[in-house]
Design a protein around this motif. Structure first.
Motif, short mmCIF file in Angstrom:
data_model
loop_
_atom_site.label_atom_id
_atom_site.label_comp_id
_atom_site.label_asym_id
_atom_site.label_seq_id
_atom_site.Cartn_x
_atom_site.Cartn_y
_atom_site.Cartn_z
N GLU A 128 33.47 81.34 42.08
CA GLU A 128 34.61 81.78 43.04
C GLU A 128 35.06 80.97 44.05
OE1 GLU A 128 35.56 85.22 45.59
OE2 GLU A 128 34.11 85.00 44.87
N VAL A 129 34.16 79.83 44.40
CA VAL A 129 34.36 78.88 45.03
C VAL A 129 35.31 77.46 44.19
CG1 VAL A 129 33.52 76.87 46.10
CG2 VAL A 129 32.08 79.49 46.69
N MET A 130 34.21 77.92 43.23
CA MET A 130 35.36 76.28 42.13
C MET A 130 36.83 76.57 42.29
SD MET A 130 34.79 73.88 40.67
CE MET A 130 32.75 73.12 40.78
N HIS A 131 36.86 78.04 42.19
CA HIS A 131 38.59 78.51 41.85
C HIS A 131 39.44 77.99 42.59
CE1 HIS A 131 42.11 81.11 40.70
NE2 HIS A 131 41.72 81.75 41.98
N TRP A 132 39.07 78.46 43.64
CA TRP A 132 40.00 77.99 44.81
C TRP A 132 40.04 76.17 45.46
CZ3 TRP A 132 43.62 80.96 45.91
CH2 TRP A 132 43.18 83.05 45.54
N LEU A 133 38.59 75.67 44.68
CA LEU A 133 38.33 74.59 45.03
C LEU A 133 39.60 73.78 44.42
CD1 LEU A 133 36.62 72.18 46.61
CD2 LEU A 133 35.29 72.31 44.85
N ASP A 134 39.96 73.83 43.18
CA ASP A 134 40.40 73.77 42.76
C ASP A 134 42.11 73.83 42.02
OD1 ASP A 134 38.12 71.36 41.96
OD2 ASP A 134 37.59 72.67 40.44
N SER A 135 42.28 74.68 43.22
CA SER A 135 43.63 75.18 43.74
C SER A 135 44.16 74.01 44.06
CB SER A 135 43.36 76.02 43.42
OG SER A 135 42.92 76.99 44.66
N ASP A 136 45.68 75.03 44.17
CA ASP A 136 46.45 74.20 45.41
C ASP A 136 47.00 74.69 46.72
OD1 ASP A 136 47.69 71.66 44.27
OD2 ASP A 136 48.40 72.84 42.46
N ALA A 137 46.24 75.93 46.30
CA ALA A 137 46.82 76.71 47.22
C ALA A 137 45.65 76.52 48.96
CB ALA A 137 45.74 78.39 47.39
N THR A 138 46.42 76.62 49.90
CA THR A 138 46.28 76.54 51.27
C THR A 138 45.45 77.30 51.79
OG1 THR A 138 48.22 78.16 52.50
CG2 THR A 138 48.91 75.07 51.81
N TRP A 139 44.30 76.36 53.13
CA TRP A 139 43.49 77.58 53.81
C TRP A 139 44.18 78.68 54.05
CZ3 TRP A 139 43.31 73.45 57.92
CH2 TRP A 139 42.16 72.60 57.42
N GLN A 140 45.01 78.90 54.71
CA GLN A 140 45.68 80.16 54.74
C GLN A 140 46.36 81.19 53.82
OE1 GLN A 140 46.61 77.69 55.72
NE2 GLN A 140 46.81 76.91 58.33
N GLU A 141 46.81 80.71 51.92
CA GLU A 141 46.93 81.02 51.10
C GLU A 141 45.75 81.88 50.56
OE1 GLU A 141 51.12 79.01 49.82
OE2 GLU A 141 48.58 78.43 49.31
N ILE A 142 44.66 81.25 50.69
CA ILE A 142 43.25 81.26 50.42
C ILE A 142 42.55 82.67 50.69
CG2 ILE A 142 41.29 81.27 49.74
CD1 ILE A 142 42.02 78.07 49.16
N ASP A 143 42.48 82.44 52.50
CA ASP A 143 42.29 83.43 53.75
C ASP A 143 43.02 84.89 53.31
OD1 ASP A 143 40.99 84.33 55.15
OD2 ASP A 143 42.48 83.86 57.25
N GLU A 144 44.12 84.82 53.06
CA GLU A 144 45.68 85.92 53.00
C GLU A 144 44.20 86.45 51.52
OE1 GLU A 144 48.30 89.34 54.07
OE2 GLU A 144 46.37 87.20 55.22
N THR A 145 44.76 85.88 50.74
CA THR A 145 43.78 86.47 49.29
C THR A 145 43.34 87.21 49.35
OG1 THR A 145 45.62 84.71 48.28
CG2 THR A 145 44.08 85.83 46.75
N LEU A 146 41.95 86.60 50.13
CA LEU A 146 40.85 87.46 49.83
C LEU A 146 40.04 88.21 50.80
CD1 LEU A 146 38.23 83.66 49.95
CD2 LEU A 146 38.81 86.02 48.26
#
Length: 235
Positions: free
Chosen positions: A91-109
Motif C-alpha cells: 500500500e505504501v509502495m503504491h503511493w510512493l511511486d505515484s505522482d499524487a500529491t500529499w493532499q491527493e493521497i490524504d483525500e483518497t485514503l
C-alpha cells in the motif's frame, strides 16, 4: 563556480519551502521544520514513504491505532525507511511511486475509509426478516469454543459500525475468549441481517445482538460491571 553556487542555493531554498509545507501538512505548525529539512535533504524518497505510512495508518489503522502525534509517528517510521533496502508494504509502495500529491493521497485514503465504514446497500428483493434468517439452519452459523479455533481470523476495524461474515466470525471467537478470560460462559451465533452480519450472544439467558467490535466492547463493559456487582451482594 557562480552557477554551481546559485544552483545550490536554489536547491536549498526549494528544500526549505517543501519542508515548510510538509511541516504544516503534518504538524499544522513549523515547530519541527529543521527535522523535515534534514529528512528531505538526506533522503527524499524515505521522507515520502514515511508520510505515506502516516496517512495510511491515519485512515486505515492497524492494531496500533491512529497516530496520536503525527510528527512523532513520521519520525519513527522514517528511520525504518532510511536504509539501503527498506521493507515497504504494497500500500505504501503504491503511493510512493505515484505522482499524487500529499493532499491527493490524504483525500483518497479518507474517502476510501468513509466507504469502508458505510454498510453496503441491502438487497431488498430477497431480504428476509431477521427472525426468519436466524431460524434458518443455512443462514446461521453457531460458534462454540471448539469451532472458534478452527476459524481463520481477519483483522477487525474498530471504526466500522457494521461487519461482513468473516468479521462477524472473528468477533464471535473473540467474544467467547473474552468471556472465558473472566470465567463467563458466553455462547454465540453468527447471523445475517440483510446486507450486514451480526453476532447474537447468549449470556446467562440474556440475548444480545452485537453489530460491531465497538458495540461488543461497550456491552462487555456493562456485563462485567453487572457481574462484579452481583459478587458484592450477599446471598
Amino acid at each position: 563556480m557562480k552557477n554551481s553556487t546559485s544552483e545550490r542555493k536554489s536547491q536549498i531554498e526549494q528544500i526549505r519551502k517543501e519542508a515548510e509545507a510538509l511541516a504544516f501538512f503534518v504538524d499544522k505548525s513549523p515547530r519541527n521544520l529543521p527535522s523535515f529539512i534534514k529528512k528531505l535533504s538526506e533522503n527524499p524518497r524515505a521522507t515520502r514513504a514515511a508520510l505515506v505510512d502516516l496517512l495510511v495508518q491515519t485512515h486505515n489503522p492497524d492494531y496500533r491505532g491512529k497516530p496520536n502525534v503525527p510528527g512523532a509517528w513520521m519520525n519513527n517510521v522514517y528511520k525504518r525507511y532510511n536504509c539501503l533496502d527498506p521493507n515497504i508494504s504494497d500500500e505504501v509502495m503504491h503511493w510512493l511511486d505515484s505522482d499524487a500529491t500529499w493532499q491527493e493521497i490524504d483525500e483518497t485514503l479518507r474517502l476510501e475509509a468513509e466507504q469502508r465504514a458505510r454498510p453496503p446497500a441491502a438487497n431488498n428483493s430477497g431480504a428476509q426478516p431477521l427472525a426468519d434468517t436466524v431460524s434458518s439452519r443455512q443462514a446461521v452459523a453457531e460458534t462454540t469454543c471448539d469451532q472458534a479455533v478452527k476459524l481463520t481470523a481477519v483483522p477487525l476495524d474498530i471504526n466500522k459500525t457494521w461487519m461482513n461474515e468473516a468479521e462477524a466470525h472473528t468477533l464471535a471467537q473473540q467474544i467467547v475468549l473474552d468471556g472465558a478470560t473472566h470465567d463467563y460462559v458466553i455462547t454465540t451465533e453468527v447471523a445475517p441481517d440483510h446486507a450486514v452480519w451480526l453476532v447474537r450472544i447468549n449470556w446467562d439467558g440474556n440475548i444480545l445482538a452485537i453489530t460491531s467490535p465497538a458495540h461488543w466492547r461497550s456491552e462487555f463493559a456493562e456485563i462485567y460491571s453487572m457481574l462484579q456487582a452481583r459478587l458484592r451482594i450477599p446471598a
